[in-house]
Motif scaffolding. Structure first.
Motif, PDB file in Angstrom:
ATOM      1  N   ASN A 177       0.844  -1.186   0.000  1.00 18.92           N
ATOM      2  CA  ASN A 177       0.000   0.000   0.000  1.00 18.92           C
ATOM      3  C   ASN A 177       0.889   1.249   0.000  1.00 18.92           C
ATOM      4  OD1 ASN A 177      -2.300   1.624   0.190  1.00 18.92           O
ATOM      5  ND2 ASN A 177      -3.229   0.351   1.781  1.00 18.92           N
ATOM      6  N   VAL A 178       0.300   2.384  -0.267  1.00 14.57           N
ATOM      7  CA  VAL A 178       1.055   3.631  -0.388  1.00 14.57           C
ATOM      8  C   VAL A 178       1.831   3.933   0.894  1.00 14.57           C
ATOM      9  CG1 VAL A 178      -0.965   5.004   0.288  1.00 14.57           C
ATOM     10  CG2 VAL A 178       0.895   6.089  -0.955  1.00 14.57           C
ATOM     11  N   GLY A 179       3.105   4.240   0.734  1.00 12.97           N
ATOM     12  CA  GLY A 179       3.949   4.643   1.846  1.00 12.97           C
ATOM     13  C   GLY A 179       4.475   3.507   2.703  1.00 12.97           C
ATOM     14  N   ARG A 191      -8.106  -2.889  -4.684  1.00  8.23           N
ATOM     15  CA  ARG A 191      -7.951  -2.802  -3.235  1.00  8.23           C
ATOM     16  C   ARG A 191      -9.235  -3.276  -2.575  1.00  8.23           C
ATOM     17  NH1 ARG A 191      -7.780   2.940  -0.473  1.00  8.23           N
ATOM     18  NH2 ARG A 191     -10.020   2.560  -0.308  1.00  8.23           N
ATOM     19  N   THR A 192      -9.096  -4.164  -1.597  1.00  5.00           N
ATOM     20  CA  THR A 192     -10.262  -4.549  -0.812  1.00  5.00           C
ATOM     21  C   THR A 192     -10.167  -3.910   0.569  1.00  5.00           C
ATOM     22  OG1 THR A 192      -9.195  -6.604  -0.066  1.00  5.00           O
ATOM     23  CG2 THR A 192     -10.549  -6.724  -2.023  1.00  5.00           C
ATOM     24  N   VAL A 244      -6.282  -4.454   1.594  1.00  3.82           N
ATOM     25  CA  VAL A 244      -5.458  -5.464   0.941  1.00  3.82           C
ATOM     26  C   VAL A 244      -5.326  -5.087  -0.538  1.00  3.82           C
ATOM     27  CG1 VAL A 244      -5.080  -7.925   0.551  1.00  3.82           C
ATOM     28  CG2 VAL A 244      -6.450  -7.181   2.526  1.00  3.82           C
ATOM     29  N   MET A 245      -4.085  -5.053  -1.019  1.00  5.07           N
ATOM     30  CA  MET A 245      -3.807  -4.599  -2.380  1.00  5.07           C
ATOM     31  C   MET A 245      -3.514  -5.813  -3.273  1.00  5.07           C
ATOM     32  SD  MET A 245      -4.032  -1.464  -1.416  1.00  5.07           S
ATOM     33  CE  MET A 245      -3.545  -0.535  -2.869  1.00  5.07           C
ATOM     34  N   TRP A 246      -4.334  -5.999  -4.292  1.00  6.72           N
ATOM     35  CA  TRP A 246      -4.204  -7.155  -5.187  1.00  6.72           C
ATOM     36  C   TRP A 246      -3.684  -6.700  -6.547  1.00  6.72           C
ATOM     37  CZ3 TRP A 246      -4.682 -11.529  -2.608  1.00  6.72           C
ATOM     38  CH2 TRP A 246      -5.459 -11.533  -1.433  1.00  6.72           C
ATOM     39  N   ASP A 247      -2.584  -7.300  -6.990  1.00  4.35           N
ATOM     40  CA  ASP A 247      -1.959  -6.902  -8.255  1.00  4.35           C
ATOM     41  C   ASP A 247      -2.559  -7.711  -9.400  1.00  4.35           C
ATOM     42  OD1 ASP A 247      -0.421  -5.871 -10.224  1.00  4.35           O
ATOM     43  OD2 ASP A 247       1.507  -6.577  -9.445  1.00  4.35           O
TER      44      ASP A 247
END
Length: 344
Positions: free
Chosen positions: A107-109, A195-196, A247-250
């Motif tokens: 996620n960002v940062g 993103r979830t 949660v970040m899904w690519d």
């Protein structure tokens, strides 16, 4: 890089408006264990990604569980947080019917290997206090069997990112579960990934650390929302911090239309065997050391900057992993989703 700089700037503006504890937890293990819903079972019905303390196991009996004493490391930023957080896992189904687990990105940062971004959010008015979770506390939100919007709990959603260069940067798109965010999985390709967001209830009955369904001991405000500092119901009078996962899904490797079903329908599934998206859910077992979380909430710590808490390096957090207990392949091209031999 311009997108990433913009995202960090927007995040800083948001943090200035609302202070919240936000940190990353790297992937501890991906396997079929669920000590809340299927305690003691070495293969739960569906696959989860788990983060947090490495004492996570199949039973986690509250009678003899001590996550702080039993863990030798945590995959989370704060070294006093040995809680466990877990969610379902996303899969892509190819035209030939085989499945591939969708990778994740930070996620960002944040710097992490997969995993979950965790938030503990105090009331938005800047003055109302909350009670931190207690040792032995556990809960879940969402329903792994749900396949329609009816009955879906609040603030479980998916965000489709449009920028192809989204790698922890990109557009932020406003507060979670607003705007174009959807309860269902996005119907079209998301060029920057998906993103979830999973948000838990914020009122507690003040007595029970758990309940048979793992959510009756908690509730949502009886009027208004947590964001509007709504009143907790008389049955659940204790105000909790808002616990939220991102949660970040690519999904970018799977955006080629030639890979999608010929009828144009979206090809992603949750590890529950669900193509709709409505079965997304999250589980939580509290495991902070001593009164560290209460102190951080009282101090209104901001993001991962908190003088009340001990911080470990991203490298130390990423080194905290655990071997599968129920050993099975979760990374190759699979004939079926683990535990789900038949999907629609």
């Amino acid at each position: 890089m311009q997108w990433k700089a913009l995202a960090v700037a927007l995040l800083a503006q948001t943090a200035a408006a609302q202070q919240m504890i936000r940190f990353g937890c790297s992937q501890l293990v991906i396997e079929r264990l669920d000590p809340l819903v299927n305690p003691g079972a070495l293969e739960s019905p569906h696959l989860h990604q788990i983060v947090g303390g490495n004492s996570f196991n199949a039973s986690m009996d509250p009678a003899d569980l001590d996550l702080v004493a039993d863990s030798s490391c945590t995959s989370c930023t704060f070294s006093e947080d040995f809680s466990n957080y877990w969610t379902a896992v996303m899969f892509f189904r190819a035209r030939n019917g085989t499945f591939k687990r969708v990778p994740q990105f930070p996620n960002v940062g944040l710097r992490a290997v997969g995993g979950i971004t965790v938030y503990y959010i105090p009331p938005y008015d800047g003055k109302t206090t909350v009670t931190a979770f207690k040792p032995g506390f556990r809960m879940l939100v969402g329903d792994a069997a749900l396949r329609k919007a009816d009955g879906m709990q609040r603030q479980l959603c998916h965000r489709c990112y449009g920028a192809e260069d989204y790698e922890g940067g990109g557009e932020t798109g406003g507060a979670p579960c607003t705007g174009s965010d959807t309860q269902s999985l996005p119907p079209t390709p998301c060029h920057g990934g998906i993103r979830t967001t999973i948000t838990f209830p914020t009122c507690w009955d003040g007595k029970n650390l758990d309940s048979p369904d793992h959510n009756s001991h908690v509730a949502y405000p009886s009027d208004g929302t947590f964001e509007s500092v709504g009143t907790c119901p008389e049955t659940h009078p204790v105000r909790l911090p808002q616990l939220m996962y991102e949660v970040m899904w690519d999904t970018r490797p799977f955006n080629d239309p030639e890979l999608w079903p010929e009828d144009g329908s979206q090809p992603f599934f949750w590890s529950t065997g669900d193509k709709s998206g409505y079965s997304q859910h999250g589980d939580y077992v509290f495991g902070w050391k001593g009164d560290s979380l209460q102190r951080a909430l009282d101090a209104r710590c901001n993001n991962a900057v908190c003088k009340e808490l001990k911080v470990q390096s991203s490298e130390d957090a990423m080194r905290c992993t655990k071997a599968q207990t129920a050993v099975e392949d979760v990374d190759g091209w699979l004939e079926s989703i683990p535990g789900q031999p038949m999907v629609d």
